[in-house]
Write an enzyme that holds these catalytic residues in place. Sequence first.
Site, PDB file in Angstrom:
ATOM      1  N   HIS A 212       1.034  -1.801  -0.277  1.00  0.00           N
ATOM      2  CA  HIS A 212       0.184  -0.387   0.206  1.00  0.00           C
ATOM      3  C   HIS A 212       1.246   1.171  -0.260  1.00  0.00           C
ATOM      4  CE1 HIS A 212      -2.795  -3.139   1.298  1.00  0.00           C
ATOM      5  NE2 HIS A 212      -4.047  -1.929   1.320  1.00  0.00           N
ATOM      6  N   GLU A 215      -1.623   6.192  -0.649  1.00  0.00           N
ATOM      7  CA  GLU A 215      -3.450   6.383  -0.698  1.00  0.00           C
ATOM      8  C   GLU A 215      -3.635   7.172   0.572  1.00  0.00           C
ATOM      9  OE1 GLU A 215      -4.294   2.715   2.450  1.00  0.00           O
ATOM     10  OE2 GLU A 215      -6.678   3.606   2.185  1.00  0.00           O
TER      11      GLU A 215
HETATM   12  N1  ADE Z   1      -6.348  -3.086   6.071  1.00  0.00           N
HETATM   13  C1  ADE Z   1      -7.371  -3.243   5.191  1.00  0.00           C
HETATM   14  N2  ADE Z   1      -8.077  -2.155   4.504  1.00  0.00           N
HETATM   15  C2  ADE Z   1      -6.997  -1.258   4.391  1.00  0.00           C
HETATM   16  C3  ADE Z   1      -6.702  -0.412   3.747  1.00  0.00           C
HETATM   17  N3  ADE Z   1      -7.354   0.323   3.445  1.00  0.00           N
HETATM   18  N4  ADE Z   1      -5.304   0.840   4.231  1.00  0.00           N
HETATM   19  C4  ADE Z   1      -4.818  -0.666   4.833  1.00  0.00           C
HETATM   20  N5  ADE Z   1      -4.647  -1.393   6.066  1.00  0.00           N
HETATM   21  C5  ADE Z   1      -5.698  -1.390   5.261  1.00  0.00           C
HETATM   22 ZN    ZN Z   2      -6.444  -2.398   0.915  1.00  0.00          ZN
END
Ligand code: ADE
Ligand code: ZN
Length: 350
Positions: A212, A215
């Site tokens: 990730h 975001e």
């Molecule tokens: N764990 C579950 N969903 C998540 C997300 N969108 N961003 C980071 N960690 C997560």
């Molecule tokens: Zn995620």
Amino acid sequence: MSKLRDIWKTTSRPEEVADTAFLRALPKAELHLHIEGSLEPELMLKLAERNAVALPYNSVEEVREAYQFTNLQTFLDIYYQSAGVLLNEQDFYDLTWAYLLTCHEQGVVHTELFFDPQTHTERGIDIGVVFDGITRALSDAATQLGITSGLILCFLRHLSEQDAFECFEQAKPYLHHILGVGLDSSEVGHPPSKFERVFAQARDLGLKAVAHAGEEGPPSYIYEALDLLKVDRIDHGVRCLEDEALVERLVEEGIPLTVCPQSNVRLKVFEKMADHTILQMLDRGLMATVNADDPSFFGGYLLDNFQFMANDLAMTRAQAARLAENSIRSSFISGDLENNYLEKLKKVIA
Ligand code: ADE
Ligand code: ZN
């Protein structure tokens, strides 16, 4: 297979807004789905009762009412609490099987799902219990539903590097069950660089890597994920649009971005679906895909995300086909299986 390049360009009536039947029929791969985030309130309450776990809710309505998030952390607090009802192998099986049945209804032909072992092992649950329940459901889905799948072990980035190494050590007897490693949880303040060494060890063992990034975190986290973790895909990545050089690099290197539109709206990365930039990402040539992230918390599975985009972004049939094609090409499948899915896509969009 040159004849299978850019299949989406052969979509009939390409400019028409995509309808539900078309969206459902598209063979889709889901590449960003946290299995713990698919725990529906009904199953959560059932497991709480079965396992005598106390929850601060008395009804499904009360659970849903609590799902008002202002950012990632307000979601994560509730998400980790709800995972507390998962104790036994059968619980992990029931959770995963319920998700796979929805995949079957929605035209998801392949899924590469995330799980967070540390959320469970820190409650004293053996990592083998988690693996056994999830993989038994995945194997049943292959034989009973014809859904192919893979599993990605995510490290929780709010925990230490040492915790991640310990988790990876516990997972070693089960590595044949996973495709790769990922990185999730609270992004800001926990840059990818913190996990450079554990990712290097995982890659040395032949595992794929995803993380990730971008975001809530800045574009610099996307650079770190690429340069330090050497990831094959970026999860989310929507903030790449703030950095022109980064966009050019992602396009040139064909790095897939597993975008989660409805998640971004519910976690206030975008104020509303009409503001989401996923179609602009496609126009820029980015390898964007659509995914549900945590469907039970954000009000929609993969097909629902496609439907929201058709409704609020006037997503066309050609754009939807392109996103489906991107999802198959961005998955870790290859060879005959990948070609079979691409051939199927070609027939559906003709
Ligand atoms: N764990 C579950 N969903 C998540 C997300 N969108 N961003 C980071 N960690 C997560
Ligand atoms: Zn995620």
